[in-house]
Design a protein around this motif. Structure first.
Motif, PDB file in Angstrom:
ATOM      1  N   PHE A 256     -20.269   3.079 -54.221  1.00 53.29           N
ATOM      2  CA  PHE A 256     -21.209   3.941 -53.501  1.00 53.29           C
ATOM      3  C   PHE A 256     -21.567   5.147 -54.355  1.00 53.29           C
ATOM      4  O   PHE A 256     -20.737   5.646 -55.116  1.00 53.29           O
ATOM      5  CB  PHE A 256     -20.599   4.422 -52.173  1.00 53.29           C
ATOM      6  CG  PHE A 256     -20.282   3.299 -51.227  1.00 53.29           C
ATOM      7  CD1 PHE A 256     -21.278   2.747 -50.446  1.00 53.29           C
ATOM      8  CD2 PHE A 256     -18.993   2.801 -51.121  1.00 53.29           C
ATOM      9  CE1 PHE A 256     -20.988   1.709 -49.572  1.00 53.29           C
ATOM     10  CE2 PHE A 256     -18.701   1.767 -50.252  1.00 53.29           C
ATOM     11  CZ  PHE A 256     -19.693   1.215 -49.482  1.00 53.29           C
ATOM     12  N   TYR A 259     -24.551   9.843 -52.342  1.00 51.56           N
ATOM     13  CA  TYR A 259     -25.195   9.907 -51.023  1.00 51.56           C
ATOM     14  C   TYR A 259     -24.642   8.863 -50.061  1.00 51.56           C
ATOM     15  O   TYR A 259     -25.112   8.741 -48.930  1.00 51.56           O
ATOM     16  CB  TYR A 259     -26.706   9.691 -51.168  1.00 51.56           C
ATOM     17  CG  TYR A 259     -27.370  10.707 -52.059  1.00 51.56           C
ATOM     18  CD1 TYR A 259     -27.521  12.042 -51.653  1.00 51.56           C
ATOM     19  CD2 TYR A 259     -27.841  10.352 -53.315  1.00 51.56           C
ATOM     20  CE1 TYR A 259     -28.122  12.973 -52.484  1.00 51.56           C
ATOM     21  CE2 TYR A 259     -28.444  11.279 -54.153  1.00 51.56           C
ATOM     22  CZ  TYR A 259     -28.579  12.588 -53.727  1.00 51.56           C
ATOM     23  OH  TYR A 259     -29.172  13.509 -54.542  1.00 51.56           O
ATOM     24  N   ASN A 261     -24.779   5.568 -50.609  1.00 56.22           N
ATOM     25  CA  ASN A 261     -25.549   4.320 -50.669  1.00 56.22           C
ATOM     26  C   ASN A 261     -24.982   3.401 -51.739  1.00 56.22           C
ATOM     27  O   ASN A 261     -24.628   3.856 -52.827  1.00 56.22           O
ATOM     28  CB  ASN A 261     -27.015   4.598 -51.004  1.00 56.22           C
ATOM     29  CG  ASN A 261     -27.691   5.428 -49.931  1.00 56.22           C
ATOM     30  OD1 ASN A 261     -27.524   5.181 -48.748  1.00 56.22           O
ATOM     31  ND2 ASN A 261     -28.460   6.430 -50.354  1.00 56.22           N
ATOM     32  N   SER A 263     -25.275   0.618 -54.725  1.00 54.05           N
ATOM     33  CA  SER A 263     -26.266   0.421 -55.780  1.00 54.05           C
ATOM     34  C   SER A 263     -27.240  -0.686 -55.381  1.00 54.05           C
ATOM     35  O   SER A 263     -26.826  -1.756 -54.915  1.00 54.05           O
ATOM     36  CB  SER A 263     -25.570   0.047 -57.089  1.00 54.05           C
ATOM     37  OG  SER A 263     -26.514  -0.245 -58.083  1.00 54.05           O
ATOM     38  N   ALA A 264     -28.569  -0.401 -55.560  1.00 57.73           N
ATOM     39  CA  ALA A 264     -29.588  -1.390 -55.209  1.00 57.73           C
ATOM     40  C   ALA A 264     -29.438  -2.606 -56.112  1.00 57.73           C
ATOM     41  O   ALA A 264     -29.492  -2.496 -57.329  1.00 57.73           O
ATOM     42  CB  ALA A 264     -30.975  -0.787 -55.350  1.00 57.73           C
TER      43      ALA A 264
END
Length: 662
Positions: A256, A259, A261, A263-264
């Motif tokens: 993560f 933030y 999130n 990783s795309a």
């Protein structure tokens, strides 16, 4: 951007997913210079009317690439309408919500959706999952209602206890429970991309719990600076480990970001139609933000199969690309992606497709016919090596021989009455000067060096001035010779040769002084003319002062005019002295040539201007040779009986008596 699609359409579901996704996409497209041809919402109500409207928009648009942000359930009506109106050839770009949908992958839509490319949730290996999955059996999972439903979808059958809920059909296949999952490829049973995402989430949580249990210290401190109790911990204690979890030993970064999130990470899938018309979702690339720079987006273009099964990347442009040799010019009132192709200006090239500007060639180069390459300019001058120059040179040399032959003939017959009556010494001077006039034209042929530029016009002017002065002297001597035969004539004192020499000397000296002043004050020089013909370098002589050039030419015209006037007034002299008649015709031809030369000279450029002057030199010199000397040569060679003193004197006396009676 990767495929060069700069004119795209956007379709978005009328919900949060579609609207937010399309808005973010538009913002990114503006940054990269890609233009949106149209943007339409897929309404959740009145789907049929909305599908018809969107299909009409697609049919009238030049945009082939169409991005769709929508769930699969909202796309069925739209693609039904697309199939009904037979709209083919579009490049569908799928968001992850429908990029691997099995409903839209049916044969019904295969003609319009084959070639679709899009993002799909990343799939990967789940250790031990395949063995567990193939071991599933309804007999060993009696209380699990999902197993039976899965079994029906996997083997396209129905359980016997469920048939009373259905309309009976003899074709209905009965599920027995003895079917083997191992006989079916896993990727044909279901899409495990969501499964893999859940697998990673559970795996990350499990790793975080394990790190919490063994109390790994990673440089950060808890509030109480103590390890958490695995049996009784606070959420923030687990969150501390989840934020820093790594899914493999090779990972150098946390799963993560700061933030929270992940990783795309996506797979790039391509919808490919097999020989049976079935759509397969083939992985052709990946998108991974955690990858090193340059490897974030990886697509194996050779593996992509576009609409119609073609391998070449299709285009999606507002108008065709501008080929090399052209540049793009925006069209007022239209997006920047719509442009017109304008040829590069004179002297400029463009070597790239869709160039926004053209580049000037170096001074000594010029664009080729297609304006895609600078090539050396053609160097032009009147050369001996080209046919035109060789013909003029040959004509000059050949014509210069004629006065020499006549001179030899006159020297051989110097004691004959015709030669004596023609003022032999002046004839010798004139023939020599005419031969030089013909040869002076050779200085105009060949590479125009500075030395040649200095001499050629001066040589031409002086030799012609000498020739015309000789003719003027002959004309004056003819008149004096006739008038001096009268009793008590005062002209007898001028009948000697000194007058003719004086006329020749003064006439030539004025031209010599004019040329010397020209060469000293305004010397001609060689220059490269690149303005007359932009694609050529014309090497020519700059005359230094056009005014002096025309003064020199005007002086020749003045001498010729004086000779013409005197000869014309004396044209009715006796035949023994018919020089005046011949001189009249020669001067008339001479003046006609040079008067015609002026407009022709001013209207031509480059080597043709030089050729025009050579032609004038040869023509005017030839007129003098043939008009003055041809009749005498004819008498000497073919009518020798007339080349006698008695004939000439008799003819002269008869003429004089006739003149007295008149």
């Amino acid at each position: 951007m990767h495929f060069g699609w700069i004119w795209v359409g956007i379709l978005a579901a009328d919900d949060d997913y579609g609207q937010l996704g399309s808005q973010l996409l538009k913002q990114e497209l503006i940054k990269t210079g890609v233009c949106v041809a149209f943007s339409e919402n897929i309404h959740l109500t009145k789907a049929e009317d909305n599908a018809f409207h969107i299909t009409q928009v697609m049919k009238t648009s030049e945009a082939m690439a169409i991005v769709i942000f929508s769930s699969d359930v909202y796309l069925v009506r739209l693609f039904d309408e697309v199939v009904r109106q037979n709209v083919t050839g579009n490049i569908w770009i799928a968001s992850e919500a429908w990029s691997t949908n099995s409903l839209l992958s049916s044969k019904k839509y295969s003609e319009i959706l084959s070639g679709t490319i899009g993002f799909a949730i990343h799939s990967g290996e789940m250790i031990g999952f395949e063995g567990y999955f193939t071991s599933i059996n309804p007999a060993t999972s009696q209380g699990d209602i999902f197993v039976k439903r899965f079994w029906e979808e996997a083997f396209s059958c129905q359980w016997l206890d469920q048939i009373h809920f259905l309309l009976w059909d003899n074709k209905t296949k009965i599920c027995t429970g003895t079917e083997k999952l191992v006989n079916l490829p896993m990727n044909t049973i279901m899409d495990f991309r969501i499964t893999y995402n859940i697998y990673k989430a559970v795996h990350a949580t499990a790793l975080a719990l394990d790190n919490l249990r063994i109390c790994i210290q990673d440089g950060e401190h808890f509030i109480k600076k103590t390890c958490a109790n695995i049996s009784d911990f606070h959420p923030w204690e687990l969150l501390h480990y989840i934020k820093n979890v790594r899914l493999s030993k090779e990972d150098t970064e946390g799963f993560f970001d700061r933030y929270g999130n992940p990783s795309a990470q996506y797979d790039i899938v391509n919808w490919q139609q097999d020989s049976e018309g079935t759509i397969r979702h083939v992985k052709v690339g990946s998108y991974d933000l955690s990858a090193p720079p340059g490897k974030v987006l990886m697509i194996n273009v050779s593996d992509v199969q576009w609409v119609g099964g073609i391998k070449q990347v299709p285009l999606s442009l507002c108008n065709p690309s501008c080929p090399p040799g052209f540049r793009k010019v925006t069209i007022p009132g239209k997006p920047i992606c719509c442009f017109q192709c304008v040829p590069c200006a004179l002297g400029e090239i463009s070597i790239l497709t869709d160039s926004i500007e053209c580049f000037k060639c170096p001074w000594n180069q010029w664009p080729n016919e297609k304006q895609v390459q600078c090539i050396p300019k053609i160097i032009e001058f009147l050369s001996y090596m080209e046919t035109f120059g060789a013909i003029l040179a040959a004509a000059s040399i050949s014509l210069s021989v004629i006065p020499a032959i006549i001179l030899g003939l006159f020297l051989y017959y110097k004691n004959t009455p015709v030669v004596k009556a023609s003022n032999s010494k002046l004839s010798y001077f004139l023939l020599i000067s005419l031969s030089l006039c013909f040869l002076s034209s050779l200085s105009f042929i060949g590479y125009p060096t500075t030395e040649k530029c200095l001499l050629r016009q001066a040589a031409f002017g002086v030799t012609f001035a000498f020739s015309v002065s000789c003719i003027l002297a002959r004309t004056i001597m003819v008149v004096i010779a006739f008038k001096a035969t009268k009793p008590n004539s005062r002209l007898q004192r001028y009948a000697g040769p000194m007058l003719s020499y004086a006329v020749i000397g003064v006439g030539t000296l004025i031209q010599v002084l004019l040329c010397v002043c020209w060469l000293i004050l305004y010397p001609p020089f060689s220059e490269n003319n690149m303005q007359t013909h932009p694609g050529k370098i014309i090497i020519e002589c700059n005359e230094g002062s056009p005014t002096v050039f025309w003064c020199m030419l005007g002086y020749l015209g003045f001498l010729a005019t004086i000779s013409f006037i005197i000869a014309f007034l004396a044209r009715k002299l006796p035949n023994s002295f018919n020089e005046a008649t011949f001189i009249t015709f020669s001067m008339l031809a001479f003046l006609s040539v040079w008067l015609s030369f002026i407009p022709a000279y001013l209207s031509t450029k480059g080597k043709y201007m030089v050729a025009m002057e050579i032609f004038a030199i040869l023509s005017s010199s030839s007129s003098l040779v043939f008009c003055i000397f041809l009749p005498k040569c004819y008498i000497i060679v073919f009518r020798s009986e007339k080349n006698t003193k008695e004939y000439i004197m008799g003819s002269g006396v008869a003429k004089r008596k006739k003149v007295k009676r008149m």
